[in-house]
Scaffold this motif. Structure first.
Motif, PDB file in Angstrom:
ATOM      1  N   ARG A  75       0.800  -1.213   0.000  1.00  0.00           N
ATOM      2  CA  ARG A  75       0.000   0.000   0.000  1.00  0.00           C
ATOM      3  C   ARG A  75       0.841   1.274   0.000  1.00  0.00           C
ATOM      4  O   ARG A  75       0.357   2.349  -0.352  1.00  0.00           O
ATOM      5  CB  ARG A  75      -0.935   0.008   1.215  1.00  0.00           C
ATOM      6  CG  ARG A  75      -2.010  -1.065   1.166  1.00  0.00           C
ATOM      7  CD  ARG A  75      -3.015  -0.773   0.102  1.00  0.00           C
ATOM      8  NE  ARG A  75      -3.904  -1.915  -0.189  1.00  0.00           N
ATOM      9  CZ  ARG A  75      -4.721  -1.965  -1.204  1.00  0.00           C
ATOM     10  NH1 ARG A  75      -4.781  -0.962  -2.052  1.00  0.00           N
ATOM     11  NH2 ARG A  75      -5.469  -3.023  -1.398  1.00  0.00           N
ATOM     12  N   SER A  78       1.680   1.198  -3.940  1.00  0.00           N
ATOM     13  CA  SER A  78       0.665   0.641  -4.853  1.00  0.00           C
ATOM     14  C   SER A  78       1.244  -0.385  -5.818  1.00  0.00           C
ATOM     15  O   SER A  78       0.777  -0.525  -6.946  1.00  0.00           O
ATOM     16  CB  SER A  78      -0.032   1.761  -5.644  1.00  0.00           C
ATOM     17  OG  SER A  78      -0.843   2.527  -4.786  1.00  0.00           O
ATOM     18  N   TYR A 135     -18.243  -1.872  -3.046  1.00  0.00           N
ATOM     19  CA  TYR A 135     -17.171  -1.593  -2.082  1.00  0.00           C
ATOM     20  C   TYR A 135     -17.677  -0.693  -0.957  1.00  0.00           C
ATOM     21  O   TYR A 135     -18.651   0.055  -1.113  1.00  0.00           O
ATOM     22  CB  TYR A 135     -15.987  -0.937  -2.775  1.00  0.00           C
ATOM     23  CG  TYR A 135     -16.257   0.468  -3.268  1.00  0.00           C
ATOM     24  CD1 TYR A 135     -15.888   1.578  -2.508  1.00  0.00           C
ATOM     25  CD2 TYR A 135     -16.904   0.687  -4.481  1.00  0.00           C
ATOM     26  CE1 TYR A 135     -16.147   2.871  -2.950  1.00  0.00           C
ATOM     27  CE2 TYR A 135     -17.163   1.972  -4.928  1.00  0.00           C
ATOM     28  CZ  TYR A 135     -16.791   3.069  -4.169  1.00  0.00           C
ATOM     29  OH  TYR A 135     -17.057   4.341  -4.599  1.00  0.00           O
ATOM     30  N   GLU A 137     -16.352   2.007   2.333  1.00  0.00           N
ATOM     31  CA  GLU A 137     -15.274   2.816   2.911  1.00  0.00           C
ATOM     32  C   GLU A 137     -15.396   2.888   4.424  1.00  0.00           C
ATOM     33  O   GLU A 137     -14.642   3.608   5.079  1.00  0.00           O
ATOM     34  CB  GLU A 137     -15.322   4.230   2.306  1.00  0.00           C
ATOM     35  CG  GLU A 137     -15.061   4.239   0.794  1.00  0.00           C
ATOM     36  CD  GLU A 137     -15.229   5.624   0.184  1.00  0.00           C
ATOM     37  OE1 GLU A 137     -16.212   6.307   0.559  1.00  0.00           O
ATOM     38  OE2 GLU A 137     -14.390   6.013  -0.648  1.00  0.00           O
ATOM     39  N   LYS A 142      -8.430  -0.624   2.297  1.00  0.00           N
ATOM     40  CA  LYS A 142      -8.644  -0.917   0.883  1.00  0.00           C
ATOM     41  C   LYS A 142      -8.195  -2.344   0.601  1.00  0.00           C
ATOM     42  O   LYS A 142      -7.122  -2.753   1.043  1.00  0.00           O
ATOM     43  CB  LYS A 142      -7.869   0.058   0.005  1.00  0.00           C
ATOM     44  CG  LYS A 142      -8.335   1.500   0.121  1.00  0.00           C
ATOM     45  CD  LYS A 142      -7.513   2.416  -0.772  1.00  0.00           C
ATOM     46  CE  LYS A 142      -8.034   3.846  -0.679  1.00  0.00           C
ATOM     47  NZ  LYS A 142      -7.263   4.774  -1.562  1.00  0.00           N
ATOM     48  N   SER A 144      -9.377  -6.040  -2.182  1.00  0.00           N
ATOM     49  CA  SER A 144     -10.288  -6.679  -3.127  1.00  0.00           C
ATOM     50  C   SER A 144      -9.866  -8.132  -3.276  1.00  0.00           C
ATOM     51  O   SER A 144      -8.681  -8.450  -3.120  1.00  0.00           O
ATOM     52  CB  SER A 144     -10.231  -5.955  -4.481  1.00  0.00           C
ATOM     53  OG  SER A 144     -10.982  -6.660  -5.461  1.00  0.00           O
ATOM     54  N   GLN A 150      -8.619  -2.519  -6.215  1.00  0.00           N
ATOM     55  CA  GLN A 150      -7.823  -2.513  -4.991  1.00  0.00           C
ATOM     56  C   GLN A 150      -7.778  -1.137  -4.324  1.00  0.00           C
ATOM     57  O   GLN A 150      -7.595  -1.055  -3.107  1.00  0.00           O
ATOM     58  CB  GLN A 150      -6.399  -2.986  -5.293  1.00  0.00           C
ATOM     59  CG  GLN A 150      -6.259  -4.467  -5.581  1.00  0.00           C
ATOM     60  CD  GLN A 150      -6.446  -5.322  -4.337  1.00  0.00           C
ATOM     61  OE1 GLN A 150      -6.414  -4.835  -3.204  1.00  0.00           O
ATOM     62  NE2 GLN A 150      -6.650  -6.612  -4.545  1.00  0.00           N
ATOM     63  N   ASN A 151      -7.960  -0.065  -5.062  1.00  0.00           N
ATOM     64  CA  ASN A 151      -7.877   1.279  -4.483  1.00  0.00           C
ATOM     65  C   ASN A 151      -9.234   1.953  -4.292  1.00  0.00           C
ATOM     66  O   ASN A 151      -9.301   3.132  -3.931  1.00  0.00           O
ATOM     67  CB  ASN A 151      -6.992   2.176  -5.361  1.00  0.00           C
ATOM     68  CG  ASN A 151      -5.519   1.851  -5.204  1.00  0.00           C
ATOM     69  OD1 ASN A 151      -5.117   1.205  -4.239  1.00  0.00           O
ATOM     70  ND2 ASN A 151      -4.703   2.287  -6.149  1.00  0.00           N
ATOM     71  N   GLY A 153     -11.738   0.896  -2.134  1.00  0.00           N
ATOM     72  CA  GLY A 153     -12.140   0.738  -0.747  1.00  0.00           C
ATOM     73  C   GLY A 153     -12.042  -0.747  -0.460  1.00  0.00           C
ATOM     74  O   GLY A 153     -11.196  -1.440  -1.039  1.00  0.00           O
TER      75      GLY A 153
END
Length: 556
Positions: A75, A78, A135, A137, A142, A144, A150-151, A153
């Motif tokens: 993370r 990324s 998704y 928040e 974050k 998936s 993946q970005n 949430g």
């Protein structure tokens, strides 16, 4: 001031606790049209503020079959890592730092509740597939279950084309992501294309048989591992085929062919030579084709090595293919709007024949009939892929007849026996009752010009113990589809090319598929199979003839 100090300390401790608690284990299951498979291997996602790991239940339990993949998201930068583990712990890895930036989504106003959390819907398209990602928040992380989203949430559900779904079934807070689940230290990486290739090839067994070998009418080419017969038009090699685990597997033969001098469409065959008996086709090729048992049906000719006897089994045809007109070597012939193929690839499923070669050392041969001194070049391979069971207990394969005269340039007679009513007639004996018997039958007609059996539809009739059990007319009408593999094909005043013409079950540049004729259950004892085809009469020096092969498939 002291109160403010204690408040700040308490806030700092709370933030640390919150940071420690923001790790989750999410379990996902797949469904199709709303139906879940109870025996599936759930996807497990370990999600934290710094890292996401995508794995599955079998890997965590240590029971996953290799090779298996795991995915990691760093993370902080990324970066997306893919790591495959093979036998003995060997691994390969690749990393992509741009994959998430390339993903584009349309965020909608739709929402719903999944596992008590409000989720929003984002949509995208991948290879013409509509993907919906739901998704949330609310958890502050974050993650998936797949590469997509993946970005966004925490993705709790992915739906492909409205019917294939991956849904979170459980969310569990964990103290931290276990060290064994975290991204391992990787010493080296390969690029994405290499990674995919290594992973793909690791999933099946590939056995090279011939690599860029010439099949031509010449005895000048020699090799320690490859046997050559009939002036070099037949090549043979011994290979070792591995055992199948749990009788599971699918087998494919693949041939890649180019012309190196021969401009014409030729018959080709890949075949297995049974060597269970003292009299076999391999010894016949070595000693001379006339040493093999002959078939006679009263027309005055002797057909060597083509039919089953009490002491001899003919070759088992794995694949029959036909070379196009001069692919590669004659690509210099220009026709406006035509861009010729560089080679032709033939690939065929032969899984039903696995009982004859799985776990054994066998001789595999390849033949292309030609008298050209440069001939053709072929690469032949066998691949065996894990999958559904193909070999039930007691599966048997018995070759009954093969009239394709693969030793044509070594004196084997052309199969013109269908000029008699009894055509090909073979008697075989079963030691015990056979169940679910099928005849694997390949047939192609040849010879002559406009009036030869190559270009005239002729019915094939199959008789079992004197009773007709099957009749059909083999014919191919799509030969024009392969024009770009036929640069040297002749052109006619009608605007057609020779490779366009329909033929008796073959086209230049294609494989002829077998058909499977159900014969039911057969009792122990002797039975007779007969093939009858109304073969055309000779026209001058042009003969009509039929290459037919038949193997019995059954269970005891």
């Amino acid at each position: 001031m002291m109160k403010i100090y204690y408040f700040l300390c308490l806030l700092l401790v709370s933030n640390v606790v919150l940071a420690q608690e923001s790790n989750y284990l999410i379990t996902y299951k797949r469904s199709n049209n709303g139906k879940f498979d109870d025996k599936q291997n759930p996807t497990l996602v370990y999600a934290g503020t710094d890292q996401t790991t995508i794995t599955n239940q079998q890997i965590i339990k240590g029971i996953a079959r290799v090779p298996y993949e795991q995915y990691y998201v760093n993370r902080t930068n990324s970066a997306y890592y893919k790591i495959t583990t093979f036998e003995n712990g060997r691994q390969i890895a690749t990393v992509d730092s741009t994959v998430f930036a390339k993903q584009k989504f349309t965020i909608t106003d739709e929402s719903k509740i999944i596992l008590g959390h409000k989720v929003r819907k984002a949509t995208t398209s991948v290879n013409s597939n509509t993907i919906d990602l739901w998704y949330t928040e609310e958890l502050g992380i974050k993650a998936s279950p797949v590469e997509l989203g993946q970005n966004l949430g925490l993705v709790l559900e992915m739906v492909r084309n409205g019917n294939s779904t991956v849904t979170a079934t459980n969310i569990e807070k964990i103290k931290s992501i276990p060290n064994a689940i975290k991204l391992p230290t990787i010493s080296s990486f390969v690029n994405e294309l290499t990674y995919k290739d290594l992973l793909w090839k690791s999933r099946f067994v590939s056995i090279p048989i011939f690599t860029k070998q010439r099949i031509r009418y010449s005895d000048q080419i020699q090799s320690d591992s490859i046997l050559r017969f009939a002036g070099g038009t037949v090549i043979v090699r011994k290979i070792k085929v591995p055992e199948l685990k749990r009788n599971e597997g699918q087998a494919f033969i693949e041939v890649v062919q180019q012309s190196k001098g021969d401009a014409y469409d030729r018959t080709g065959s890949v075949f297995l030579i049974p060597t269970d008996q003292d009299i076999n086709f391999l010894e016949g090729m070595k000693a001379g084709i006339n040493t093999l048992p002959v078939y006679e049906n009263g027309n005055g000719k002797k057909y060597q090595g083509m039919t089953l006897t009490a002491t001899y089994e003919p070759v088992i045809e794995l694949m029959r293919f036909f070379t196009p007109f001069g692919v590669s070597q004659f690509n210099h012939i220009q026709i406006k709007g035509k861009h010729w193929q560089d080679s032709v690839s033939y690939r065929q499923d032969i899984s039903e024949l696995l009982p004859r070669f799985a776990g054994k050392e066998v001789y595999i041969g390849t033949y292309i009939g030609n008298y050209d001194k440069e001939g053709h070049e072929v690469t032949v391979s066998l691949t065996i892929h894990p999958g559904r069971p193909q070999m039930a207990e007691g599966a048997q394969v018995l070759s009954l007849f093969n009239t394709a005269n693969v030793m044509e340039m070594g004196g084997q007679e052309y199969p013109t026996m269908f000029n008699q009513d009894n055509g090909v007639e073979v008697t075989f004996e079963l030691a015990q009752e056979a169940k679910n018997v099928q005849l694997r039958y390949i047939t192609t007609g040849h010879g002559g010009w406009g009036n030869g059996d190559e270009f005239v539809p002729k019915p094939n009739s199959i008789f079992l113990d004197g009773q007709q059990v099957f009749k059909f007319t083999p014919w191919r009408t799509e030969c024009g589809s392969y024009r770009l593999s036929n640069p040297a094909s002749g052109n006619f005043e009608s605007g057609l090319s020779s490779s366009d013409l329909s033929r008796s079950n073959w086209c230049p540049g294609t494989v002829t598929n077998p058909i499977y004729i159900d014969l039911g259950n057969l009792k122990a004892g002797k039975h007779t199979i007969k093939v009858y085809i109304p073969q055309g009469a000779p026209e001058g020096t042009s003969l009509s003839y039929w290459n037919v092969s038949g193997a019995l498939l059954y269970y005891n």
